[in-house]
Design a protein around this motif. Structure first.
Motif, short mmCIF file in Angstrom:
data_model
loop_
_atom_site.label_atom_id
_atom_site.label_comp_id
_atom_site.label_asym_id
_atom_site.label_seq_id
_atom_site.Cartn_x
_atom_site.Cartn_y
_atom_site.Cartn_z
N SER A 146 42.53 55.11 40.05
CA SER A 146 41.44 53.63 40.52
C SER A 146 42.08 53.04 40.82
O SER A 146 41.93 51.43 41.35
N PHE A 147 43.66 52.75 40.90
CA PHE A 147 44.80 51.55 41.63
C PHE A 147 44.63 51.86 43.33
O PHE A 147 44.52 52.75 43.57
N PHE A 166 38.41 45.67 33.74
CA PHE A 166 39.16 44.23 34.21
C PHE A 166 40.47 45.00 34.80
O PHE A 166 40.67 45.67 34.55
N ALA A 167 41.02 44.31 36.15
CA ALA A 167 41.88 44.54 36.46
C ALA A 167 42.46 43.59 36.73
O ALA A 167 42.23 41.94 37.14
N ILE A 181 51.15 42.02 51.12
CA ILE A 181 51.10 42.87 50.36
C ILE A 181 50.95 43.60 48.93
O ILE A 181 50.47 42.19 48.39
N SER A 182 49.58 44.01 48.79
CA SER A 182 48.86 43.93 47.59
C SER A 182 48.59 44.88 46.91
O SER A 182 48.97 46.47 47.05
N VAL A 183 48.47 45.13 45.40
CA VAL A 183 48.67 46.07 44.35
C VAL A 183 47.34 46.26 43.38
O VAL A 183 47.65 45.26 42.24
N TYR A 184 46.75 46.74 43.65
CA TYR A 184 45.15 45.99 42.21
C TYR A 184 45.95 47.21 41.08
O TYR A 184 45.61 48.35 41.15
N GLY A 217 43.57 37.19 38.27
CA GLY A 217 41.97 38.73 37.39
C GLY A 217 40.89 38.43 37.68
O GLY A 217 40.28 37.89 37.75
N ASN A 218 40.32 39.73 37.09
CA ASN A 218 39.00 40.27 37.94
C ASN A 218 38.26 40.86 37.05
O ASN A 218 39.29 42.20 35.68
#
Length: 450
Positions: free
Chosen positions: A317-318, A350-351, A340-343, A375-376
């Motif tokens: 899920s990354f 939580f992520a 640029i974004s990294v999940y 933070g999600n």
């Protein structure tokens, strides 16, 4: 995600058709055993238990009867008794593969998933390649939410047993626990090619259809305060439509700049955008978003806005997002932004998502940058909460402008009904020229795919 009960039951019933060799020359025992087996298959567990008690009272060392009684206890949801019965069998027959497999299922059905792994692995130790033990391990991984581990087992099983519908069903469920619904649908459609009447495939396809959203509608309003000057108004309207698993299109009316820009507030001017966009999922690994729309100003030519974003989906899920925005207009400097974004998921709910932005507004002396950390938290009930902050460097060549900028925000999505959500947002920003506070609220309506 819970497994289909039918799939679990089928797994258990298969055990009785594999590996149970009845002793010869014992017609009375065999007749009682078959009678108990028929009753257990029919779900008449109490009657089956009575026959088995009578059989084992007369023949206490009759192993097939003891194993069937343990299975029958598990099928009638007497899990503690079933676990005890299987353990008694294994005390005297420590290499009995079927007893190990039955013990694994009994633990799994009872909810004790951590203890269910060992019995399945013991069965494979004594009989490498055993189909039911491998399936049991896969189902346990699915119930634990580890779809990737289950897939490694199930894909090998499918290569060896390409006509087994139950393995396809399990594979689809392994994708569903990872929310890889498109892949799950493809697998279920393969099941229906093998058997158009497969009830489990139809049930899971209905679940997938119920999860998917045909359309979404959002409305936002809010209040902005910029250095003591404030304004209330409509912030945004958006509608989206999912044409297929691959394509989602949307349109958006955006009035946020009219509310959040001090010059526009003081001069009572408007700046609104009308955006059209689409998200295309190429496959499980890539998705692309593209937007275009004009921004209208009260005192100058309109601006053409373009946005493109590429998403790379990685294991577990990354994902990584790379994109940019470009605004062009006549008689006014062009502007651009890239990011640029990294999940980074941590567990199921939580992520963290760090994002780095670089931009040139065309009005500053060079590029600006921001580092945002979000933070999600996302629950199965539909509640979602984001909390984040940012730090950055501005490059505004105006006297008194600050070089260092920063701020924070919070965003919540709260289920009101099954398809209706309340949206709340708050933002505070210490900008290069002014400080800004925004409070907003809205509604989201999701229309299910029928």
């Amino acid at each position: 995600m819970k497994l289909l009960p039918l799939a679990w039951l089928e797994m258990g019933l298969l055990l009785l058709g594999v590996g149970l060799l009845l002793p010869k020359n014992l017609p009375g025992q065999e007749a009682q055993y078959k009678r108990a087996q028929q009753l257990a298959y029919a779900g008449k567990h109490q009657e089956a238990a009575q026959v088995l008690d009578s059989l084992l009272e007369t023949h206490p060392d009759y192993l097939p009867g003891a194993i069937l009684r343990a299975h029958n206890l598990a099928w009638s949801r007497q899990y503690d008794l079933a676990i005890y019965a299987f353990r008694q069998i294994l005390d005297h027959h420590p290499q009995n593969v079927e007893a190990w497999i039955g013990l694994g299922y009994a633990y799994a059905w009872s909810g004790d998933l951590d203890n269910s792994f060992f019995p399945f692995r013991q069965a494979l130790r004594f009989e490498p390649g055993n189909l039911d033990a491998r399936k049991g391990l896969a189902y346990t991984y699915i119930t634990k939410g580890n779809g990737r581990a289950a897939q490694r087992l199930l894909l090998r099983l499918l290569a060896e047993n390409p006509e087994r519908e139950d393995i396809y069903i399990a594979l689809a469920q392994s994708y569903m626990v990872e929310n890889r619904d498109r892949k799950a649908q493809e697998v279920l459609e393969q099941v229906l090619v093998l058997n158009p009447d497969n009830p489990d495939a139809h049930t899971l396809l209905k679940v997938l259809k119920g999860k998917s959203t045909l359309a979404e509608f959002d409305v936002w309003g809010g209040w902005s305060d910029i250095d003591g000057e404030n304004k209330v108004g409509l912030r945004m309207l958006q509608a989206s439509w999912q044409f297929s698993y691959a394509l989602t299109a949307y349109a958006r009316y955006d009035n946020t700049l009219s509310l959040d820009n001090l010059d526009f507030i003081l001069q009572r001017q408007q700046s609104t955008s009308i955006i059209a966009g689409a998200l295309w999922a190429w496959d499980e690994r890539y998705a692309t978003r593209f937007e275009y729309g004009p921004r209208f100003f009260s005192n100058r030519d309109l601006q053409h806005q373009f946005r493109i974003e590429q998403v790379f989906f990685l294991p577990e899920s990354f994902n990584v997002r790379i994109g940019g925005h470009y605004g062009a207009s006549q008689g006014f400097p062009n502007e651009w932004l890239s990011f640029i974004s990294v999940y980074l998921p941590f567990g199921k709910i939580f992520a963290l998502e760090p994002t780095f932005y670089v931009a040139d507004t065309g009005l500053s002396g060079g590029t600006e940058n921001r580092l945002v950390l979000n933070g999600n938290v996302k629950t199965l009930s539909g509640f979602e909460f984001n909390l984040g902050g940012f730090l950055g460097n501005a490059n505004v060549e105006i006297e008194g402008a600050k070089k260092r900028i920063g701020g924070g925000y919070a965003l919540a999505l709260i289920p009101l009904k099954k398809r209706l959500f309340l949206q709340l947002a708050g933002n505070y920003e210490m900008g290069a020229l002014e400080n800004k506070t925004v409070l907003a609220a809205g509604l989201k309506l999701r229309v299910p795919n029928r």
